[in-house]
Every structure is written in C-alpha cells, then in structure tokens.
Write a protein that holds these residues in place. Structure first.
Motif, PDB file in Angstrom:
ATOM      1  N   UNK A   1       0.881  -1.164   0.000  1.00 30.08           N
ATOM      2  CA  UNK A   1       0.000   0.000   0.000  1.00 30.08           C
ATOM      3  C   UNK A   1       0.921   1.217   0.000  1.00 30.08           C
ATOM      4  N   UNK A   2       0.790   2.035  -1.039  1.00 34.14           N
ATOM      5  CA  UNK A   2       1.685   3.188  -1.193  1.00 34.14           C
ATOM      6  C   UNK A   2       0.907   4.484  -0.948  1.00 34.14           C
ATOM      7  N   UNK A   3       1.372   5.265   0.001  1.00 35.39           N
ATOM      8  CA  UNK A   3       0.793   6.576   0.264  1.00 35.39           C
ATOM      9  C   UNK A   3       1.685   7.637  -0.353  1.00 35.39           C
ATOM     10  N   UNK A   4       1.177   8.311  -1.373  1.00 32.32           N
ATOM     11  CA  UNK A   4       1.948   9.369  -2.034  1.00 32.32           C
ATOM     12  C   UNK A   4       1.501  10.709  -1.459  1.00 32.32           C
ATOM     13  N   UNK A   5       2.445  11.473  -0.980  1.00 34.00           N
ATOM     14  CA  UNK A   5       2.160  12.777  -0.380  1.00 34.00           C
ATOM     15  C   UNK A   5       1.571  13.745  -1.393  1.00 34.00           C
ATOM     16  N   UNK A   6       1.029  14.813  -0.888  1.00 45.42           N
ATOM     17  CA  UNK A   6       0.634  15.917  -1.748  1.00 45.42           C
ATOM     18  C   UNK A   6       1.794  16.241  -2.681  1.00 45.42           C
ATOM     19  N   UNK A   7       1.516  16.244  -3.990  1.00 46.11           N
ATOM     20  CA  UNK A   7       2.561  16.375  -5.011  1.00 46.11           C
ATOM     21  C   UNK A   7       2.201  17.550  -5.908  1.00 46.11           C
ATOM     22  N   UNK A   8       3.179  18.401  -6.151  1.00 48.20           N
ATOM     23  CA  UNK A   8       2.890  19.643  -6.873  1.00 48.20           C
ATOM     24  C   UNK A   8       3.948  19.895  -7.937  1.00 48.20           C
ATOM     25  N   UNK A   9       3.843  21.045  -8.580  1.00 48.77           N
ATOM     26  CA  UNK A   9       4.736  21.420  -9.669  1.00 48.77           C
ATOM     27  C   UNK A   9       6.030  22.000  -9.098  1.00 48.77           C
ATOM     28  N   UNK A  10       6.788  21.114  -8.448  1.00 52.13           N
ATOM     29  CA  UNK A  10       8.070  21.500  -7.861  1.00 52.13           C
ATOM     30  C   UNK A  10       9.135  20.564  -8.414  1.00 52.13           C
ATOM     31  N   UNK A  11      10.222  21.147  -8.925  1.00 50.21           N
ATOM     32  CA  UNK A  11      11.386  20.353  -9.335  1.00 50.21           C
ATOM     33  C   UNK A  11      12.567  20.892  -8.549  1.00 50.21           C
ATOM     34  N   UNK A  12      13.396  19.980  -8.021  1.00 48.47           N
ATOM     35  CA  UNK A  12      14.354  20.436  -7.007  1.00 48.47           C
ATOM     36  C   UNK A  12      13.531  20.890  -5.821  1.00 48.47           C
ATOM     37  N   UNK A  13      13.719  22.159  -5.443  1.00 48.39           N
ATOM     38  CA  UNK A  13      12.846  22.705  -4.391  1.00 48.39           C
ATOM     39  C   UNK A  13      12.023  23.879  -4.901  1.00 48.39           C
ATOM     40  N   UNK A  14      12.129  24.162  -6.227  1.00 51.37           N
ATOM     41  CA  UNK A  14      11.509  25.383  -6.742  1.00 51.37           C
ATOM     42  C   UNK A  14      10.216  25.121  -7.503  1.00 51.37           C
ATOM     43  N   UNK A  15       9.254  26.004  -7.273  1.00 51.35           N
ATOM     44  CA  UNK A  15       8.000  25.960  -8.032  1.00 51.35           C
ATOM     45  C   UNK A  15       8.292  26.183  -9.511  1.00 51.35           C
ATOM     46  N   UNK A  16       7.656  25.367 -10.364  1.00 49.45           N
ATOM     47  CA  UNK A  16       7.795  25.502 -11.814  1.00 49.45           C
ATOM     48  C   UNK A  16       6.481  26.025 -12.405  1.00 49.45           C
ATOM     49  N   UNK A  17       6.573  26.722 -13.536  1.00 55.72           N
ATOM     50  CA  UNK A  17       5.393  27.121 -14.331  1.00 55.72           C
ATOM     51  C   UNK A  17       4.452  28.039 -13.552  1.00 55.72           C
ATOM     52  N   UNK A  18       5.013  29.065 -12.965  1.00 55.97           N
ATOM     53  CA  UNK A  18       4.194  30.002 -12.191  1.00 55.97           C
ATOM     54  C   UNK A  18       3.134  30.632 -13.086  1.00 55.97           C
ATOM     55  N   UNK A  19       1.883  30.588 -12.653  1.00 56.50           N
ATOM     56  CA  UNK A  19       0.774  31.181 -13.388  1.00 56.50           C
ATOM     57  C   UNK A  19       0.217  30.326 -14.519  1.00 56.50           C
ATOM     58  N   UNK A  20       0.787  29.138 -14.761  1.00 57.38           N
ATOM     59  CA  UNK A  20       0.385  28.282 -15.885  1.00 57.38           C
ATOM     60  C   UNK A  20      -0.176  26.959 -15.337  1.00 57.38           C
ATOM     61  N   UNK A  21      -1.494  26.914 -15.150  1.00 55.38           N
ATOM     62  CA  UNK A  21      -2.112  25.741 -14.516  1.00 55.38           C
ATOM     63  C   UNK A  21      -1.937  24.448 -15.326  1.00 55.38           C
ATOM     64  N   UNK A  22      -2.124  24.454 -16.666  1.00 55.19           N
ATOM     65  CA  UNK A  22      -1.922  23.202 -17.413  1.00 55.19           C
ATOM     66  C   UNK A  22      -0.488  22.677 -17.288  1.00 55.19           C
ATOM     67  N   UNK A  23       0.480  23.571 -17.332  1.00 54.26           N
ATOM     68  CA  UNK A  23       1.874  23.125 -17.194  1.00 54.26           C
ATOM     69  C   UNK A  23       2.137  22.615 -15.780  1.00 54.26           C
ATOM     70  N   UNK A  24       1.533  23.236 -14.790  1.00 51.27           N
ATOM     71  CA  UNK A  24       1.680  22.724 -13.416  1.00 51.27           C
ATOM     72  C   UNK A  24       1.057  21.330 -13.293  1.00 51.27           C
ATOM     73  N   UNK A  25      -0.068  21.113 -13.981  1.00 47.44           N
ATOM     74  CA  UNK A  25      -0.706  19.791 -13.941  1.00 47.44           C
ATOM     75  C   UNK A  25       0.228  18.741 -14.552  1.00 47.44           C
ATOM     76  N   UNK A  26       0.835  19.070 -15.691  1.00 47.97           N
ATOM     77  CA  UNK A  26       1.738  18.108 -16.347  1.00 47.97           C
ATOM     78  C   UNK A  26       2.967  17.828 -15.482  1.00 47.97           C
ATOM     79  N   UNK A  27       3.516  18.862 -14.866  1.00 47.11           N
ATOM     80  CA  UNK A  27       4.698  18.663 -14.001  1.00 47.11           C
ATOM     81  C   UNK A  27       4.339  17.819 -12.775  1.00 47.11           C
ATOM     82  N   UNK A  28       3.150  18.060 -12.248  1.00 47.41           N
ATOM     83  CA  UNK A  28       2.676  17.286 -11.088  1.00 47.41           C
ATOM     84  C   UNK A  28       2.551  15.811 -11.445  1.00 47.41           C
ATOM     85  N   UNK A  29       2.004  15.533 -12.638  1.00 45.75           N
ATOM     86  CA  UNK A  29       1.861  14.143 -13.091  1.00 45.75           C
ATOM     87  C   UNK A  29       3.240  13.498 -13.273  1.00 45.75           C
TER      88      UNK A  29
END
Ligand code: 3EB
Length: 289
Positions: free
Chosen positions: A176-204
């Motif tokens: 059973x795998x619990x995956x934490x809240x996952x967002x558009x972050x690479x390294x420690x920095x937010x990616x694609x500020x203001x771009x919701x579709x790109x944030x969705x793709x990065x999150x996936x």
C-alpha cells in the motif's frame, strides 16, 4: 473544503478485512485494527501556528505511542489561511516550525521516521489533522526529481517540512503506497508560475517518478487503475475540467479522483495531487446518498 465532483457530497471510506475497534480518547476520534490506527485531532487555533502544530503533534505522538502504533505513515494537515502572514512569516512556515520541533522532541529521526503528508488551506477555523499510524514503520520513498522536503533550504522557513514524498507499507502481504501531496516543484523550486496546465503536467511527472521509485511502474492508461485513488486540491475551481482531462489521460478513465477546492501551501502553486495506490482495494470513494 468544497467538493468539486459532480456528486458534491462524498465520503472517503477506509475498510479493513480485519476486526476494527474504536480508539476514541479525549479529543481524539480514532479506530484501529491489529496493524494500523486511523485518527483525527481537531484543535481550536487560539495561538500561533508554531505553538498549535507543536501541541497537536506532541499529543498525536503521545496518543499513538500509548497504543503501540508508534509509526506515523500518513498525515493530512488542514488549517485556514495557510499562506497568510503572521509576525513576518507565513502561517505554513510557522506550522513547519512546531511540527519539526515536535518530531524532534518525541524522538523521531527526521528523514527516517517521516510520514507521507499534505498540508492545505481549509475554509474552517480549526487545525484539523487526520493520521494513519502503524505498528510497523513501512518504508520511506523519495522522488529523484525533487529535493527531499526535509532538506529544503531555509528560504522556505527556519525549519523544514516534515514529510516524505511517499511511504510504502504492507498489510497482509499487500503493498500500500501513500503518495504525499505532489505539486509542480522540481528540485525545491516551483515551476510554471501562473500556468495551470503546465503545473498539472509537471505534477503528473512527479507522481509517476515517485511511484516508479516505489517500484510501482506500469500505471499506463491501458491498465485498470481501480486501485489508484487520487485526491486533487485546486486553488481555482475553474481549472477543474483541464486538470480532470490531464489526469484521465495520465491514469485512465477508471482512476478514482476526488476534487477539492483548497489553498495550496505555496502562493504560487495552483494545484496539488495525492495518491493511495494498492494491489488490493483498501479504500473507496462513495457518494453520500
Ligand atoms: C511540496 O512539495 C508541496 O507540509 O506536509 C506537499 C506535501 C507539500 C506535504 C506538508 C507540503 C506538505 O513542498 C507542499
């Protein structure tokens, strides 16, 4: 948090093949079986978030230690105005201070005894923490695309967030795998500020990376994902259909997704997705009627 699904009232139901007993005590609502305990603690926010989270986590550790379920596997943290300022720091940064200090005070080793988690801004007034604790520690899983949150640099606050990217447990031999809240972050920095579709793709991409890291690859659209339960938090409900399409394409039409409106803990993040992945169905989403 408002539910954005068409069935606008949903319950998340956790089931157990083994006998369960209530474990309510004082301010805790809880139930347990022989392996795990699920609990909820709700506290009035009458002090700053560092004091509130320190108090909440100290009580949670005392509670689970007392019952013998000493390993936190997964924690859901909800409180209002998460990015609002208090005494020159965001409330989320204060929350991290108290959480981190409570882990240390209760003898937890950061980066080892670190649960999967999420932290979202709710519409309520209280600090509400749901948690799953177990007798066995399970296994910490990190994401090679992301800096471990417990190693985030000090620009995000004086104490790092205390969560693992995922935690893997076995119950009756089934992973059973619990995956934490996952967002558009690479390294420690937010990616694609203001771009919701790109944030969705990065999150996936991040979800796939952490699942692959846990050796749960093969989540392709062709396979049935009845045992994948996703929970998506959207800052702006107008992004619902776009994000739903992205998740359908990535995980198939059968994937169970609950959509909630919530404030993500960084002001520049527009969405966050968490997951429970099991080889045997352990929880389900059920309409309320
Ligand atoms: C991030 O990756 C986004 O503080 O418990 C995700 C999961 C996030 C858990 C937490 C925060 C937490 O940093 C935010």
């Amino acid at each position: 948090m408002p539910v954005l699904n068409d069935d606008d009232v949903m319950f998340e139901v956790w089931t157990s093949a083994r006998p369960t007993t209530r474990a309510d005590a004082g301010e805790f609502v809880a139930a347990r079986n022989e392996d795990v305990l699920f609990g909820c603690l709700q506290l009035k926010l009458d002090c700053r978030l560092d004091a509130a989270s320190y108090s909440a986590y100290s009580r949670i550790f005392d509670f689970i230690d007392g019952l013998g379920y000493g390993h936190l596997l997964r924690v859901w943290n909800y409180f209002p105005r998460i990015t609002a300022d208090a005494d020159g720091r965001e409330r989320y940064a204060w929350f991290n201070v108290g959480r981190h200090e409570a882990f240390a005070a209760k003898g937890r080793v950061i980066g080892v005894d670190t649960p999967a988690a999420c932290a979202l801004g709710s519409r309520g007034t209280d600090l509400v923490i749901y948690f799953l604790a177990a007798k066995q520690a399970g296994q910490l899983v990190e994401n090679p695309r992301q800096t471990s949150a417990f190693h985030y640099p000090a620009q995000y606050g004086p104490r790092s967030p205390t969560f693992a990217r995922a935690r893997l447990m076995r119950t009756a031999g089934n992973p059973l795998l619990f995956v934490s809240g996952t967002a558009s972050i690479v390294g420690h920095e937010t990616q694609h500020i203001g771009d919701a579709p790109a944030q969705a793709r990065e999150t996936i991409a991040n979800l796939r990376a952490v699942m692959a890291q846990a050796q749960f690859s093969g989540l392709d659209p062709a396979s049935s994902n009845a045992n994948l339960l996703l929970k998506t938090y959207l800052r702006d409900p107008h992004d619902l259909s776009m994000v739903r399409n992205c998740l359908k394409q990535a995980f198939g039409p059968a994937a169970n997704v609950l959509y909630l409106q919530a404030d993500i803990c960084r002001a520049d993040l527009l969405l966050e997705v968490e997951a429970v992945y099991s080889s045997a169905t352990a929880n389900v989403l059920a309409p309320a009627h």
